[in-house]
Write a protein that holds these residues in place. Structure first.
Motif, PDB file in Angstrom:
ATOM      1  N   GLU A 151      23.762   3.425  -6.581  1.00  0.00           N
ATOM      2  CA  GLU A 151      24.639   2.992  -5.578  1.00  0.00           C
ATOM      3  C   GLU A 151      26.017   4.130  -5.266  1.00  0.00           C
ATOM      4  OE1 GLU A 151      26.611  -0.647  -6.313  1.00  0.00           O
ATOM      5  OE2 GLU A 151      24.443  -1.447  -6.662  1.00  0.00           O
ATOM      6  N   GLN A 162      20.033   2.072   3.359  1.00  0.00           N
ATOM      7  CA  GLN A 162      20.163   1.447   2.071  1.00  0.00           C
ATOM      8  C   GLN A 162      20.125   2.435   1.003  1.00  0.00           C
ATOM      9  OE1 GLN A 162      21.768  -1.770   1.757  1.00  0.00           O
ATOM     10  NE2 GLN A 162      21.735  -1.530   3.943  1.00  0.00           N
ATOM     11  N   TYR A 182      28.134   2.761  -1.202  1.00  0.00           N
ATOM     12  CA  TYR A 182      27.696   2.224   0.161  1.00  0.00           C
ATOM     13  C   TYR A 182      28.586   1.241   0.603  1.00  0.00           C
ATOM     14  CZ  TYR A 182      23.484   4.869  -0.496  1.00  0.00           C
ATOM     15  OH  TYR A 182      22.397   6.138  -0.663  1.00  0.00           O
ATOM     16  N   ASN A 183      28.519   1.080   1.971  1.00  0.00           N
ATOM     17  CA  ASN A 183      29.300   0.129   2.793  1.00  0.00           C
ATOM     18  C   ASN A 183      30.804   0.892   2.776  1.00  0.00           C
ATOM     19  OD1 ASN A 183      27.187  -1.775   3.095  1.00  0.00           O
ATOM     20  ND2 ASN A 183      27.489  -2.548   1.473  1.00  0.00           N
ATOM     21  N   GLN A 205      22.142   2.272   9.139  1.00  0.00           N
ATOM     22  CA  GLN A 205      22.535   1.461   8.309  1.00  0.00           C
ATOM     23  C   GLN A 205      21.524   1.704   6.775  1.00  0.00           C
ATOM     24  OE1 GLN A 205      23.267  -2.331   9.998  1.00  0.00           O
ATOM     25  NE2 GLN A 205      25.255  -1.686  10.286  1.00  0.00           N
ATOM     26  N   GLU A 221      24.421   7.412   4.910  1.00  0.00           N
ATOM     27  CA  GLU A 221      25.378   6.556   5.605  1.00  0.00           C
ATOM     28  C   GLU A 221      26.128   7.282   6.759  1.00  0.00           C
ATOM     29  OE1 GLU A 221      26.691   2.011   3.724  1.00  0.00           O
ATOM     30  OE2 GLU A 221      27.688   3.937   3.116  1.00  0.00           O
TER      31      GLU A 221
END
Length: 310
Positions: free
Chosen positions: A206, A235, A174-175, A233, A267
């Motif tokens: 993740e 999670q 993520y991110n 966004q 995402e």
């Protein structure tokens, strides 16, 4: 040219031996035979190509070139030290051929595989150091501890194979993190990764998707985003209630008919391709340019069949 791995190398004395991919007979290597090396020095585990001549005491390597993966070349450009993947002691065979053999199984093979695999009662799988007179194998169950049992899924087998062959891979977290790494260990809940010599434990929740280093450019070439989902966004899905439900039978039918599916992740990443295999936890896609991506089902936000295909 034949290929192999550095089995032993004495930097001070300037000689060593190559374990060949195509033969069980080792090849003597002298430093004077190294034609070109981007690394500062040869290390055990380094992959090389070479020519072979018959010497007075056996086979001798000439015109030796170090083979680096795209990730290793990137690390060199960044001034990082290359830590080669250690000699694994596998029986000599072409690894690329081995990769292809058990990654193209039908849904029936998946089901049969699930039925015939013995249940495991341990949580960990880690590469086991080779012992004298034996080949390297994956160890199931570290420290003899017993845990809740379940059968090996197809995704488990895929990761176990990458552990065995120390495959350079990318893990999308993520991110927008694209983490280059080699898998060292797998547990029911996470992965231990070698990230340029540093161990990093990553929870599976993740990880959105992963792919082999050799597919990196082709994966990035086809990666698109759904901007509406991206702006939310979202999670990582922690609870089962948050996980998007996909009918596995629909995916099997698409695979059987050769139809493409489209997956949108939490995402916003969009992947479109045909289904190679599925498990309760992952879906492996073959993209239009041939790149292969393993998508973790807990990271999926939307799923659809691609219209206009037979």
């Amino acid at each position: 040219m034949p290929t192999g791995r550095i089995k032993y190398y004495n930097l001070d004395k300037g000689f060593g031996f190559i374990a060949q991919d195509s033969s069980e007979e080792d090849v003597f290597l002298h430093s004077s035979a190294i034609k070109y090396a981007e690394c500062e020095e040869l290390r055990v585990g380094q992959r090389v190509k070479y020519t072979v001549v018959e010497g007075e005491k056996g086979l001798v390597a000439k015109n030796v070139e170090v083979l680096l993966t795209p990730t290793e070349r990137r690390w060199l450009r960044q001034g990082k030290t290359i830590i080669p993947r250690g000699y694994s002691g596998f029986p000599s065979q072409n690894q690329d051929q081995f990769y292809d053999e058990d990654e193209k199984l039908s849904d029936e093979s998946v089901d049969k595989n699930s039925d015939t695999n013995a249940k495991y009662t341990q949580e960990r799988w880690r590469k086991k150091s080779p012992k004298e007179g034996s080949t390297t194998q994956t160890e199931i169950g570290a420290e003899g501890k017993e845990h809740t049992s379940r059968q090996l899924s197809f995704g488990d087998l895929y990761i176990l194979k990458q552990i065995n062959f120390e495959t350079p891979m990318f893990f999308a977290l993520y991110n927008d993190v694209q983490l280059p790494a080699i898998v060292l260990e797998m547990t029911l809940n996470g992965l231990t990764l070698n990230c340029n010599g540093n161990e990093k434990v990553v929870p599976k929740t993740e990880v959105k998707y992963c792919y082999k280093d050799v597919d990196a450019e082709n994966v990035m070439a086809l990666l698109r985003y759904n901007e509406d989902i991206k702006t939310k966004q979202l999670q990582p899905a922690i609870s089962q209630d948050e996980v998007y439900t996909i009918d596995s039978e629909t995916i099997r039918d698409a695979r059987k008919d050769g139809n493409s599916i489209e997956i949108i992740l939490r995402e916003g990443e969009i992947f479109q391709g045909t289904v190679d295999w599925i498990s309760p936890y992952e879906i492996k896609l073959v993209l239009k340019n041939g790149a292969k991506v393993v998508v973790f089902r807990h990271a999926i936000c939307e799923f659809s069949l691609v219209k206009g295909e037979n």
